[in-house]
Enzyme design. Structure first.
Site, PDB file in Angstrom:
ATOM      1  N   ARG A   1      -5.482   4.844 -17.519  1.00 27.50           N
ATOM      2  CA  ARG A   1      -4.247   5.039 -16.735  1.00 27.50           C
ATOM      3  C   ARG A   1      -4.399   6.074 -15.618  1.00 27.50           C
ATOM      4  NH1 ARG A   1      -1.913   4.494 -22.029  1.00 27.50           N
ATOM      5  NH2 ARG A   1      -0.908   2.452 -22.208  1.00 27.50           N
TER       6      ARG A   1
ATOM      7  N   LYS B   1      -5.599   3.628  -0.608  1.00 33.55           N
ATOM      8  CA  LYS B   1      -5.487   2.190  -0.883  1.00 33.55           C
ATOM      9  C   LYS B   1      -6.744   1.744  -1.617  1.00 33.55           C
ATOM     10  CE  LYS B   1      -2.501   0.224   2.671  1.00 33.55           C
ATOM     11  NZ  LYS B   1      -2.453  -0.743   3.791  1.00 33.55           N
TER      12      LYS B   1
ATOM     13  N   GLU C   1     -12.634  -0.544  13.668  1.00 32.58           N
ATOM     14  CA  GLU C   1     -11.563   0.279  13.095  1.00 32.58           C
ATOM     15  C   GLU C   1     -11.321   1.545  13.927  1.00 32.58           C
ATOM     16  OE1 GLU C   1      -9.429  -0.258  10.786  1.00 32.58           O
ATOM     17  OE2 GLU C   1     -10.247  -1.652   9.294  1.00 32.58           O
TER      18      GLU C   1
ATOM     19  N   LYS D   1      -5.183   8.928  10.839  1.00 32.86           N
ATOM     20  CA  LYS D   1      -4.792   8.263   9.594  1.00 32.86           C
ATOM     21  C   LYS D   1      -4.133   9.238   8.638  1.00 32.86           C
ATOM     22  CE  LYS D   1      -6.030   4.956   6.095  1.00 32.86           C
ATOM     23  NZ  LYS D   1      -6.971   3.919   5.641  1.00 32.86           N
TER      24      LYS D   1
ATOM     25  N   GLU E   1       3.241   2.787   2.570  1.00 30.84           N
ATOM     26  CA  GLU E   1       3.454   1.758   3.579  1.00 30.84           C
ATOM     27  C   GLU E   1       4.864   1.183   3.556  1.00 30.84           C
ATOM     28  OE1 GLU E   1       1.216  -2.296   4.743  1.00 30.84           O
ATOM     29  OE2 GLU E   1      -0.127  -0.595   4.465  1.00 30.84           O
TER      30      GLU E   1
ATOM     31  N   ARG F   1       3.033   3.582   8.142  1.00 29.14           N
ATOM     32  CA  ARG F   1       1.672   3.252   7.722  1.00 29.14           C
ATOM     33  C   ARG F   1       1.298   1.819   8.055  1.00 29.14           C
ATOM     34  NH1 ARG F   1      -1.714   5.095   2.308  1.00 29.14           N
ATOM     35  NH2 ARG F   1      -3.602   3.964   2.880  1.00 29.14           N
TER      36      ARG F   1
ATOM     37  N   ASN G   1      -2.268  -1.497  10.205  1.00 30.79           N
ATOM     38  CA  ASN G   1      -2.680  -2.888  10.032  1.00 30.79           C
ATOM     39  C   ASN G   1      -2.832  -3.621  11.364  1.00 30.79           C
ATOM     40  OD1 ASN G   1      -2.711  -2.932   7.133  1.00 30.79           O
ATOM     41  ND2 ASN G   1      -0.484  -2.900   7.172  1.00 30.79           N
TER      42      ASN G   1
ATOM     43  N   HIS H   1      -5.070  -6.648  11.619  1.00 35.04           N
ATOM     44  CA  HIS H   1      -5.446  -7.085  10.279  1.00 35.04           C
ATOM     45  C   HIS H   1      -4.798  -8.407   9.865  1.00 35.04           C
ATOM     46  CE1 HIS H   1      -7.083  -3.086  10.126  1.00 35.04           C
ATOM     47  NE2 HIS H   1      -7.522  -3.259   8.909  1.00 35.04           N
TER      48      HIS H   1
ATOM     49  N   HIS I   1      -7.598 -10.638   8.582  1.00 33.05           N
ATOM     50  CA  HIS I   1      -7.699 -11.037   7.180  1.00 33.05           C
ATOM     51  C   HIS I   1      -7.711 -12.563   7.038  1.00 33.05           C
ATOM     52  CE1 HIS I   1      -6.178  -6.994   5.301  1.00 33.05           C
ATOM     53  NE2 HIS I   1      -7.401  -6.936   5.776  1.00 33.05           N
TER      54      HIS I   1
ATOM     55  N   HIS J   1     -15.601  -7.276   8.052  1.00 33.41           N
ATOM     56  CA  HIS J   1     -14.203  -6.854   8.133  1.00 33.41           C
ATOM     57  C   HIS J   1     -13.875  -6.222   9.489  1.00 33.41           C
ATOM     58  CE1 HIS J   1     -10.305  -5.243   7.112  1.00 33.41           C
ATOM     59  NE2 HIS J   1     -10.721  -4.033   7.414  1.00 33.41           N
TER      60      HIS J   1
END
Length: 367
Positions: A122, A144, A186, A228, A238, A242, A246, A249, A253, A267
């Site tokens: 956990r 993330k 990026e 960032k 997000e 935030r 993206n 993206h 993606h 990527h």
């Protein structure tokens, strides 16, 4: 040359340390986090062959014992099988809740190891030691973590902040030119979404970064991480700002999914193409002048980067299929796809007010 960016999250603050020799000195940086002198390292086979013994020696210098698991390199490792293998291995190593897991690799390992740490007992602390430019400027910072699903990229995961990030820019010298440029996708994104000054700096300094100038690389990583960190501090999970991260993206993606998460399209390459397409869409919708997407394309092309679907090797699905793939994106809200668009360079915003026909036309024009 050591730069430090602080990620300010109340109760979970951490440093991103950027500079040369951080792997060699890893023990010095990590020791203060440890309850006992032992860490479990998740890495990939490529990074292990190049850098694992340097890390082992750096930890041993401070009396820290290291065990390691090297997984296959590549995006396919961000999946259920390697995650299950990693969790089983960490349990076999008897990693306790007070211990530290080290993610030693690029974005794939960082995302996978971070997710493993998030769900092991956990929640176990972890340290990011990113070894690619892409991971240093983006995926290692902000918490993330996750894996891909058949339905899309990064759809399974958790927010789990690292306790420390060590971005050793010296290891970037072992990357291929293609991997450097993928990471640069990026870097450029940060200028495009929120800093025209940074984009102008990159127009001048980008070739020096690609050629391996140490000071330029450190500064590019520092500025990207600072942008960032500032956004993450305002919006960790997000809910608002935030989402600007993206940019590129939603298109990227979908293209990664269409190419089977293979080395046909890395990527960062997908992000670069996605940024070019996002600016084209913005211009088509009358949000920005055509000068902006032209300038974005000109810079990316001058760096030798992909900007259009036609630049991606092999056959791609139809524009309609790509639009359908975008519908699996995490940014879908109440069934509506949300895009990061721009009013100009450095002026990005999030909107759901986009007509599918406009997206289809931009995709067709890029074929």
């Amino acid at each position: 040359m050591l730069e430090t960016v602080r990620v300010e999250l109340p109760g979970r603050e951490y440093d991103v340390r950027i500079g040369l020799g951080l792997i060699t000195d890893a023990g010095k940086h990590i020791a203060p986090l440890l309850k006992r002198p032992k860490v479990a390292v998740l890495t990939d086979e490529t990074v292990a062959a190049l850098h694992l013994e340097t890390l082992r020696a750096g930890l041993a210098a401070e009396g820290i014992e290291m065990t390691s698991l090297a997984l296959p390199a590549g995006e396919a490792t961000k999946s259920w099988g390697p995650l299950q293998q990693s969790i089983g291995w960490l349990l076999d190593q008897k990693v306790e809740r007070a211990d530290v897991v080290v993610a030693f690799g690029g974005g794939v390992i960082g995302d996978l190891a971070g997710f493993a740490a998030a769900i092991l007992r956990r929640g176990v602390r972890f340290v990011q030691i990113p070894t690619s430019l892409l991971a240093q400027v983006d995926s290692s910072v902000g918490g993330k973590t996750g894996i891909n699903a058949e339905q899309g990229k990064n759809l399974i995961g958790a927010f789990h902040q690292p306790s420390l990030v060590l971005a050793d820019t010296g290891v970037l010298g072992t990357l291929t030119p293609r991997d450097i440029l993928a990471g640069y996708g990026e870097v450029v994104k940060y200028g495009l979404l929120g800093s025209a000054n940074f984009f102008e700096w990159l127009e001048e300094q980008g070739p020096r970064l690609a050629d391996g100038d140490v000071a330029t690389r450190v500064e590019a990583v520092r500025r990207s991480v600072q942008m960032k960190a500032d956004i993450v501090a305002r919006d960790e999970t997000e809910q608002g700002d935030r989402a600007l991260l993206n940019l590129g993206h939603t298109f990227g993606h979908a293209l990664e999914a269409a190419t089977g998460y293979s080395d046909r399209l890395l990527h960062g390459e997908g992000v670069a193409v996605g940024c070019a397409l996002a600016f084209e869409l913005s211009a088509r919708m009358g949000l920005c002048a055509q000068e902006s997407p032209s300038r974005v394309r000109e810079h990316l092309k001058s760096m030798g980067m992909k900007t259009d679907l036609r630049d991606i090797p092999g056959a791609l699905p139809s524009a309609e299929t790509l639009l359908s793939l975008m519908g699996q994106d995490k940014k879908v809200v109440q069934g509506q796809l949300r895009f990061v668009l721009a009013r100009g360079i450095g002026e990005a915003f999030v909107t759901g007010d986009v007509q599918p026909d406009d997206v289809l036309q931009v995709l067709r024009d890029a074929e």
